[in-house]
Design a protein around this motif. Structure first.
Motif, mmCIF file in Angstrom:
data_model
loop_
_atom_site.group_PDB
_atom_site.id
_atom_site.type_symbol
_atom_site.label_atom_id
_atom_site.label_comp_id
_atom_site.label_asym_id
_atom_site.label_seq_id
_atom_site.Cartn_x
_atom_site.Cartn_y
_atom_site.Cartn_z
ATOM 1 N N LYS A 46 13.466 73.437 41.663
ATOM 2 C CA LYS A 46 12.141 73.981 41.414
ATOM 3 C C LYS A 46 11.904 74.532 40.222
ATOM 4 N N ARG A 47 12.898 75.321 39.620
ATOM 5 C CA ARG A 47 12.926 76.390 38.243
ATOM 6 C C ARG A 47 12.978 75.228 37.209
ATOM 7 N N ASP A 48 13.640 74.143 37.453
ATOM 8 C CA ASP A 48 13.842 73.078 36.305
ATOM 9 C C ASP A 48 12.526 72.371 36.253
ATOM 10 N N LEU A 49 11.927 71.788 37.435
ATOM 11 C CA LEU A 49 10.780 71.211 37.208
ATOM 12 C C LEU A 49 9.708 71.955 37.007
ATOM 13 N N ASP A 50 9.480 73.117 37.237
ATOM 14 C CA ASP A 50 8.408 74.071 36.692
ATOM 15 C C ASP A 50 8.575 74.091 35.129
ATOM 16 N N LYS A 51 9.848 74.392 34.613
ATOM 17 C CA LYS A 51 9.918 74.277 33.386
ATOM 18 C C LYS A 51 9.670 73.275 32.613
ATOM 19 N N LYS A 52 9.930 72.041 32.931
ATOM 20 C CA LYS A 52 9.503 70.783 32.345
ATOM 21 C C LYS A 52 8.000 70.429 32.645
ATOM 22 N N LEU A 53 7.261 70.875 33.697
ATOM 23 C CA LEU A 53 5.768 70.806 33.853
ATOM 24 C C LEU A 53 5.080 71.659 33.164
ATOM 25 N N GLN A 54 5.747 72.797 32.762
ATOM 26 C CA GLN A 54 4.964 73.845 31.879
ATOM 27 C C GLN A 54 4.495 73.408 30.745
ATOM 28 N N ASP A 55 5.349 72.462 29.999
ATOM 29 C CA ASP A 55 4.833 72.018 28.866
ATOM 30 C C ASP A 55 3.412 71.174 28.854
ATOM 31 N N PHE A 56 3.082 70.616 30.028
ATOM 32 C CA PHE A 56 1.838 69.770 30.144
ATOM 33 C C PHE A 56 0.658 70.914 30.641
ATOM 34 N N SER A 57 0.691 71.973 31.028
ATOM 35 C CA SER A 57 -0.166 72.822 31.457
ATOM 36 C C SER A 57 -1.094 73.252 30.300
ATOM 37 N N SER A 58 -2.543 73.114 30.731
ATOM 38 C CA SER A 58 -3.351 73.496 29.800
ATOM 39 C C SER A 58 -4.391 74.599 30.616
ATOM 40 N N SER A 59 -5.234 75.172 29.771
ATOM 41 C CA SER A 59 -6.377 76.081 30.394
ATOM 42 C C SER A 59 -7.358 75.290 30.910
ATOM 43 N N SER A 60 -7.842 74.016 30.148
ATOM 44 C CA SER A 60 -8.887 73.519 30.643
ATOM 45 C C SER A 60 -8.471 71.759 30.614
ATOM 46 N N ASP A 61 -8.536 71.400 31.800
ATOM 47 C CA ASP A 61 -8.307 69.925 32.013
ATOM 48 C C ASP A 61 -9.540 69.220 32.142
ATOM 49 N N THR A 62 -9.458 68.162 31.306
ATOM 50 C CA THR A 62 -10.853 67.185 31.281
ATOM 51 C C THR A 62 -10.101 65.837 31.946
ATOM 52 N N MET A 63 -11.222 65.119 32.512
ATOM 53 C CA MET A 63 -10.836 63.879 33.106
ATOM 54 C C MET A 63 -9.997 63.014 32.304
ATOM 55 N N GLU A 64 -10.062 62.911 30.926
ATOM 56 C CA GLU A 64 -9.202 62.135 30.180
ATOM 57 C C GLU A 64 -7.936 62.700 30.257
ATOM 58 N N GLU A 65 -7.494 63.964 30.277
ATOM 59 C CA GLU A 65 -6.514 64.328 30.040
ATOM 60 C C GLU A 65 -5.549 64.088 31.523
ATOM 61 N N VAL A 66 -6.283 64.235 32.615
ATOM 62 C CA VAL A 66 -5.788 64.105 33.943
ATOM 63 C C VAL A 66 -5.230 62.702 34.055
ATOM 64 N N PHE A 67 -6.027 61.689 33.722
ATOM 65 C CA PHE A 67 -5.553 60.448 33.823
ATOM 66 C C PHE A 67 -4.391 59.667 32.737
#
Length: 110
Positions: A46-67
């Motif tokens: 879980k720690r490793d997955l959270d660390k890898k997915l943290q790079d993709f987090s942003s404060s505001s997601d638009t529909m284009e970014e999600v897809f």
């Protein structure tokens, strides 16, 4: 932890509990050992997955970014296809890679 070197099966395998518990001498103690190791593996994954997915987090997601975020989806799929922590812990126990001790069984030197 190198997840690509995991040799545990991804599906359920029938095992003889009495044979597995011979090294410990008690089925319940063996289950406790495997459960503790499984929790350690799950926490690390879980720690490793959270660390890898943290790079993709942003404060505001638009529909284009999600897809368009295919890399994040691929990382998630990789972790979903991996063996479950319990299966990995059982594999490590069978191979003798888990160090365990029971303080109640240890002799006290006086």
């Amino acid at each position: 932890m190198d997840y690509k070197k995991m040799k545990a099966p991804t599906n359920t395998v029938t095992r003889d509990m009495n044979q597995l518990s011979e090294s410990v001498g008690n089925v319940y103690e063996m289950v406790r050992i495997i459960a503790k190791r499984s929790n350690q593996i799950a926490t690390e994954m879980k720690r490793d997955l959270d660390k890898k997915l943290q790079d993709f987090s942003s404060s505001s997601d638009t529909m284009e970014e999600v897809f368009e975020n295919h890399e994040q989806i691929e990382i998630s799929r990789f972790y979903e296809k991996m063996p479950k922590p319990t299966l990995e812990a059982i594999q490590e126990f069978e191979e003798g890679k888990i160090y365990y001790r029971n303080p109640a069984n240890m002799e006290v030197d006086e």
